[in-house]
Design a protein around this motif. Structure first.
Motif, mmCIF file in Angstrom:
data_model
loop_
_atom_site.group_PDB
_atom_site.id
_atom_site.type_symbol
_atom_site.label_atom_id
_atom_site.label_comp_id
_atom_site.label_asym_id
_atom_site.label_seq_id
_atom_site.Cartn_x
_atom_site.Cartn_y
_atom_site.Cartn_z
ATOM 1 N N ASP A 170 0.845 -1.195 0.000
ATOM 2 C CA ASP A 170 0.000 0.000 0.000
ATOM 3 C C ASP A 170 0.884 1.251 0.000
ATOM 4 O O ASP A 170 1.541 1.543 1.002
ATOM 5 N N PRO A 171 0.903 2.016 -1.100
ATOM 6 C CA PRO A 171 1.743 3.221 -1.153
ATOM 7 C C PRO A 171 1.409 4.238 -0.064
ATOM 8 O O PRO A 171 2.311 4.936 0.418
ATOM 9 N N GLU A 172 0.144 4.337 0.339
ATOM 10 C CA GLU A 172 -0.220 5.295 1.385
ATOM 11 C C GLU A 172 0.421 4.912 2.717
ATOM 12 O O GLU A 172 0.900 5.775 3.467
ATOM 13 N N GLU A 198 2.543 2.561 -8.920
ATOM 14 C CA GLU A 198 2.322 3.562 -7.874
ATOM 15 C C GLU A 198 3.406 3.482 -6.798
ATOM 16 O O GLU A 198 3.884 4.510 -6.311
ATOM 17 N N ARG A 201 6.590 4.903 -8.115
ATOM 18 C CA ARG A 201 6.507 6.370 -8.149
ATOM 19 C C ARG A 201 6.814 6.949 -6.769
ATOM 20 O O ARG A 201 7.550 7.937 -6.645
ATOM 21 N N LEU A 202 6.266 6.328 -5.720
ATOM 22 C CA LEU A 202 6.558 6.780 -4.359
ATOM 23 C C LEU A 202 8.048 6.664 -4.062
ATOM 24 O O LEU A 202 8.651 7.575 -3.476
#
Length: 329
Positions: A170-172, A198, A201-202
């Motif tokens: 989970d990127p978040e 994603e 990208r993080l």
């Protein structure tokens, strides 16, 4: 290709391929008897494989306290011995387990458990510090995780760990840890059959390393499951949990996933690579931040995985061909 990579903002240099030590932990299970290991293992062969990897230039080893309920850490520590300072050791915390019954018993996301778990891992590994300490509870709450991030900063100050990360897809969640000065990576699933744009990208935005678990899709990208039937009972892939894709309960590898592997075989095995080496080469070409950590249980597997370093990353034309094959279904 440079055969080394840097773990994010830490400046810690590692070999471009690391070795994942889940499989060498041997058999363990959840409370319901679900296998969580990769079947039986020969500890002496594991030690020989680790030492062979060292001789071939591998300097990054990733384990977890729960793998084999402590056994993986013990085997890794024994294999490294006096060569501990030549390598970068990553391990994980957050799970609770009973080593007597080799059973996972729960999880604990408290700062108090963090300290207890670290002390136990240091003892099993026979070391005074951990280079990369990773939260192993993928779905932990973000508020609780912020407290753990701050606790990790204290451990860096005390010299017990050099850096830390979260093992999550989970990127978040990964971004919560990324706010800490000494967070240097995120461990997440990534392979040619399952991209993670994603998360990459993080990693680029937050200056993190992308430590890739399942780089060989739980063995599918080795090509050794084509035409095979059921797997041994103690192997997690014989009764795969919901998150483990590509295998059916009691039926071995999923034919549709195997068909995708076969479609990619020609491009991945170009320039004399084995299929597994081609899968690692794709990861290196995917991003300059990736550090794949394929598993191993034998000297032969160690030699094959380390041998990918000599072949390097896929070229641009090969990456384009991979995209074309995957897009064509």
């Amino acid at each position: 290709m440079d055969t080394t990579r840097t773990l994010g903002r830490s400046g810690i240099e590692v070999s471009a391929v690391g070795f994942g030590c889940w499989a060498i932990g041997g058999e363990w299970q959840d409370p319901g008897g679900q296998p969580l290991g990769w079947g039986t293992v020969d500890d002496q062969e594991s030690v020989r494989a680790i030492r062979r990897a060292l001789d071939l230039g591998v300097t990054f080893f990733d384990t977890a306290d729960v793998y084999g309920t402590g056994h993986s850490e013990e085997v890794l520590g024994r294999a490294l011995g006096r060569r501990r300072d030549e390598v970068v050791v990553a391990t994980k915390w957050g799970n609770l387990f009973d080593p007597d019954t080799r059973t996972l018993t729960g999880g604990d996301d408290s700062p108090e458990h963090l300290r207890r778990a670290l002390t136990a891992s240091l003892r099993r590994l026979g070391t005074e510090y951990i280079d990369l300490y990773q939260l192993h509870l993928a779905e932990a709450g973000m508020g609780r995780a912020a407290r753990l991030r701050d606790a990790c900063e204290d451990l860096v100050t005390q010299g017990l760990i050099r850096s830390y990360a979260w093992s999550t897809d989970d990127p978040e969640r990964a971004a919560v840890f990324a706010r800490g000065p000494h967070c240097t990576a995120v461990q997440h699933a990534l392979n040619v059959l399952a991209d993670a744009p994603e998360m990459l990208r993080l990693c680029e935005e937050a200056d993190l390393a992308s430590v890739n678990r399942s780089p060989l899709a739980m063995g599918l990208l080795t090509g050794k499951h084509a035409g095979r039937g059921t797997l041994p009972e103690g192997d997690i892939r014989s009764r795969p949990p919901a998150w483990l894709r590509g295998f059916g309960a009691g039926s071995g590898a999923d034919p549709e996933w195997l068909a995708r592997v076969e479609a990619l075989r020609d491009v991945l095995t170009s320039e004399g690579r084995t299929l597994a080496q081609g899968a690692l080469a794709w990861l290196w070409a995917r991003s300059p931040r990736t550090v794949p950590i394929p598993g191993f249980r034998s000297v032969a597997q160690a030699e094959e995985n380390a041998g990918a370093l000599e072949k390097g990353a896929l070229a641009g034309a090969q990456m384009t061909e991979v995209e074309r094959v995957l897009a064509s279904g």
